[in-house]
Design an enzyme around this catalytic site. Structure first.
Site, short mmCIF file in Angstrom:
data_model
loop_
_atom_site.label_atom_id
_atom_site.label_comp_id
_atom_site.label_asym_id
_atom_site.label_seq_id
_atom_site.Cartn_x
_atom_site.Cartn_y
_atom_site.Cartn_z
CE LYS A 24 11.14 -78.64 96.13
NZ LYS A 24 12.25 -79.34 95.48
CG ASN A 25 10.62 -79.59 92.14
OD1 ASN A 25 11.44 -79.09 92.92
ND2 ASN A 25 10.04 -80.74 92.36
NE ARG A 95 19.63 -84.58 91.52
CZ ARG A 95 20.58 -85.40 91.09
NH1 ARG A 95 21.57 -85.71 91.90
NH2 ARG A 95 20.58 -85.86 89.88
CB CYS A 119 15.89 -85.19 99.06
SG CYS A 119 14.84 -83.86 99.61
NE ARG A 124 17.84 -87.00 93.71
CZ ARG A 124 17.11 -85.92 94.05
NH1 ARG A 124 17.15 -85.50 95.29
NH2 ARG A 124 16.38 -85.28 93.17
CB ILE A 126 24.45 -85.82 87.22
CG1 ILE A 126 25.92 -86.03 87.61
CG2 ILE A 126 23.66 -85.20 88.34
CD1 ILE A 126 26.68 -84.73 87.80
CG ASP A 127 23.99 -91.58 84.26
OD1 ASP A 127 23.81 -92.71 83.77
OD2 ASP A 127 23.12 -90.96 84.92
CG ASP A 308 8.47 -85.04 93.96
OD1 ASP A 308 8.73 -84.06 93.24
OD2 ASP A 308 9.30 -85.93 94.21
CB VAL A 330 10.88 -92.01 90.16
CG1 VAL A 330 11.78 -90.83 89.79
CG2 VAL A 330 9.70 -92.09 89.20
NE ARG A 400 16.15 -78.84 100.76
CZ ARG A 400 16.38 -79.89 99.96
NH1 ARG A 400 16.44 -81.09 100.48
NH2 ARG A 400 16.53 -79.72 98.68
C1 EPZ Z 1 13.31 -83.63 89.97
O1 EPZ Z 1 14.50 -84.25 90.45
C2 EPZ Z 1 12.65 -83.01 91.20
N1 EPZ Z 1 13.55 -82.08 91.82
C3 EPZ Z 1 12.29 -84.09 92.21
O2 EPZ Z 1 11.56 -83.49 93.28
C4 EPZ Z 1 11.40 -85.11 91.55
O3 EPZ Z 1 11.18 -86.17 92.44
C5 EPZ Z 1 12.07 -85.67 90.28
O4 EPZ Z 1 12.40 -84.59 89.39
C6 EPZ Z 1 11.16 -86.63 89.54
O5 EPZ Z 1 9.95 -86.04 89.24
C7 EPZ Z 1 13.68 -80.84 91.30
O6 EPZ Z 1 13.10 -80.47 90.30
C8 EPZ Z 1 14.61 -79.92 92.02
P1 EPZ Z 1 15.27 -86.95 87.61
P2 EPZ Z 1 15.63 -84.76 89.44
O7 EPZ Z 1 16.46 -86.44 86.93
O8 EPZ Z 1 15.78 -83.79 88.35
C9 EPZ Z 1 17.80 -91.07 87.71
C10 EPZ Z 1 11.05 -82.87 95.50
O9 EPZ Z 1 10.65 -83.53 96.46
N2 EPZ Z 1 18.78 -90.31 86.92
O10 EPZ Z 1 14.02 -87.08 86.83
O11 EPZ Z 1 16.80 -85.11 90.26
C11 EPZ Z 1 17.81 -90.60 89.16
O12 EPZ Z 1 18.79 -91.24 89.90
C12 EPZ Z 1 12.15 -83.44 94.59
O13 EPZ Z 1 10.63 -81.76 95.19
C13 EPZ Z 1 19.92 -90.96 86.49
O14 EPZ Z 1 20.11 -92.14 86.73
O15 EPZ Z 1 14.93 -86.09 88.91
C14 EPZ Z 1 16.43 -90.91 89.61
O16 EPZ Z 1 16.38 -92.24 90.04
C15 EPZ Z 1 12.69 -84.75 95.07
N3 EPZ Z 1 20.82 -90.24 85.79
C16 EPZ Z 1 15.60 -90.73 88.35
O17 EPZ Z 1 16.50 -90.79 87.25
C17 EPZ Z 1 20.65 -88.89 85.51
O18 EPZ Z 1 21.53 -88.27 84.90
C18 EPZ Z 1 14.80 -89.44 88.32
O19 EPZ Z 1 15.67 -88.36 88.30
C19 EPZ Z 1 19.49 -88.26 85.97
C20 EPZ Z 1 18.56 -88.99 86.69
#
Ligand code: EPZ
Length: 428
Positions: A24-25, A95, A119, A124, A126-127, A308, A330, A400
């Site tokens: 999926k991811n 997301r 979720c 979460r 996006i900075d 995950d 995380v 999902r």
């Molecule tokens: C991806 O989410 C996956 N989702 C998530 O899977 C997975 O848990 C995550 O990576 C970590 O492996 C998809 O690919 C669609 P991150 P993502 O950016 O991209 C912080 C599932 O169950 N952060 O690595 O959102 C954020 O808040 C889902 O399949 C910032 O602070 O993950 C989080 O605490 C759930 N600023 C951490 O980093 C940012 O700009 C990880 O986020 C970006 C992230």
């Protein structure tokens, strides 16, 4: 009882073979990446799940024609010009929709995106996406519900050091940098297998990318990309979920169409807990031997332990001998499953971002609710080990990310029903 639930009855060990679907991811991001090139791209081994349908809707809203000639295949016909605005009702449920930002800036030089949903796992932000894109020359402004981004001319290569190895930020920057002018270096990049799958697709489109899978990715911008074909890798998180099911029920399951090396640490933990784990020529096999031993888990970006799979291992550790500490690094809101597992009889104490699990504790069926995708799948697994019937409500969260979970568990000998609108969609 709500009309959107799994009914799970304790049904002994899981046994047999299960084919892992496409990741999926990864697939979600490949749909976005296809927007980078005018013409027809074809993505195979795409999971038949709700999130993919939602991402396809986003691509259509941006001007692509999307067709599904056969199950697990998605065809995108991308026009010479793209729309640049996404609407809340489309991206509010997904997301991953944020990763169209890179392609829109690269192709159209501007974008207006509604804030993405997805979720509820705590903060979460996006900075890191926005800061990285600004380094590539984009001007970005955002309010509570939308992001505006634009660049005069092409994006420009830059050195970007990510403070945290964010998966989404790495993917957005990769897509933006592949046609930027000059060289981009992404340091402390995410190393997940899905990142390498995206890089492979971008290379098939003509991109010049090196170092994916390591924390240093170098992208030499090219003038344009061409459409391409790609087969999505197997879903390591789905495979890991079935692996936990086999260990939890003392079963014997062959999990195919996935690269076991993508699950190295979770499988190592399973064997340290006492399960037998074998690599096979088509995947891997897990045989539960009963008498699980507790151990500690610490979630971290890949190759650390995947967040995950944290809820699934929490459910497993509730049945293991001893005390385990599960540390979530995380997502700061990813222990919402704990109160639901306690309803089934688990003993788990939360201390900040640690969960202390004492086991084994006998589980007995109750009505619980899925708070997100992985928590929902973990509750279905816990139901397999609980006496009587467990009702997992809000099951749509699970749809999902898992295609036909009830049917596939039923094929492994489980007694699981999927209720939709009070109709029994799947029964054993
Ligand atoms: C991806 O989410 C996956 N989702 C998530 O899977 C997975 O848990 C995550 O990576 C970590 O492996 C998809 O690919 C669609 P991150 P993502 O950016 O991209 C912080 C599932 O169950 N952060 O690595 O959102 C954020 O808040 C889902 O399949 C910032 O602070 O993950 C989080 O605490 C759930 N600023 C951490 O980093 C940012 O700009 C990880 O986020 C970006 C992230």
């Amino acid at each position: 009882m709500t009309s959107d639930a799994f009914l799970v009855r304790d049904s002994g060990p899981l046994h047999g073979e299960v084919v892992t679907g496409g990741a999926k991811n990864s697939a979600l991001k490949l749909v976005a990446a296809a927007l980078l090139a005018e013409g027809r791209s074809v993505i195979e081994n795409v999971p038949e799940i709700d999130d993919i349908a939602a991402m396809a809707d986003v691509a259509v809203a941006l001007g692509a024609e999307v067709s599904r000639p056969e199950p697990h295949t998605i065809v995108l016909d991308v026009p010479p010009r793209l729309e640049v605005v996404t609407h809340p009702n489309l991206v509010g449920r997904l997301r991953a929709s944020i990763v169209v930002l890179g392609p829109l800036l690269a192709r159209e030089g501007r974008a207006r995106l509604a804030m993405p949903g997805g979720c509820n796992l705590g903060n979460r932000s996006i900075d890191l996406h926005l800061a990285g894109l600004a380094k590539l020359g984009a001007e970005i402004s955002y309010g509570a519900d939308a992001i505006e981004a634009r660049v005069d001319g092409r994006l420009r290569g830059a050195d970007i050091e990510l403070p945290f190895a964010s998966v989404g930020a790495t993917e957005n920057l990769l897509q933006a940098a592949v046609t930027a002018r000059g060289v981009t270096r992404i340091s402390n990049a995410a190393r997940e297998p899905e990142i390498s799958d995206l890089a492979a697709f971008l290379r098939a489109m003509g991109g010049d990318i090196q170092g994916d899978g390591t924390s240093e990715i170098v992208v030499r911008g090219v003038d344009a990309l061409a459409p391409a074909h790609h087969r999505v890798i197997g879903d390591r998180i789905e495979a890991g979920t079935f692996a936990v099911g086999a260990a939890l029920t003392g079963g014997d399951v062959h999990i195919t169409d996935v690269d076991p090396s993508h699950l190295h640490l979770p499988l190592e933990k399973l064997s340290q807990m006492g399960a037998d784990v074998f690599a096979t020529d088509r995947g891997f096999r897990v045989r539960g031997t009963g008498g699980l031993r507790a151990l500690d888990i610490v979630t971290l970006p890949y190759p650390g332990f995947p967040t995950d799979l944290q809820p699934q291992f929490l459910a497993l550790l509730s049945q293991a001998q001893g005390t385990a500490i599960v540390t979530e690094n995380v997502f700061d809101g990813r222990f919402s499953i704990v109160s639901e597992l306690e309803r089934l009889g688990a003993e788990i104490e939360l201390q900040a971002h640690h969960a202390v699990v004492r086991g084994p504790r006998a589980l007995s069926g109750a009505i619980v609710a899925a708070t997100d995708l992985r928590a929902g799948a973990a509750l279905v697994l816990a139901g397999l080990a609980a006496e009587g019937t467990t009702v997992v409500q809000e099951a749509r969260h699970v749809d999902r990310g898992y295609a036909d979970l009830a049917a596939r568990l039923t094929a492994l000998g489980a007694d699981v029903e999927r209720r939709v609108d009070d109709r029994v969609a799947v029964s054993s």
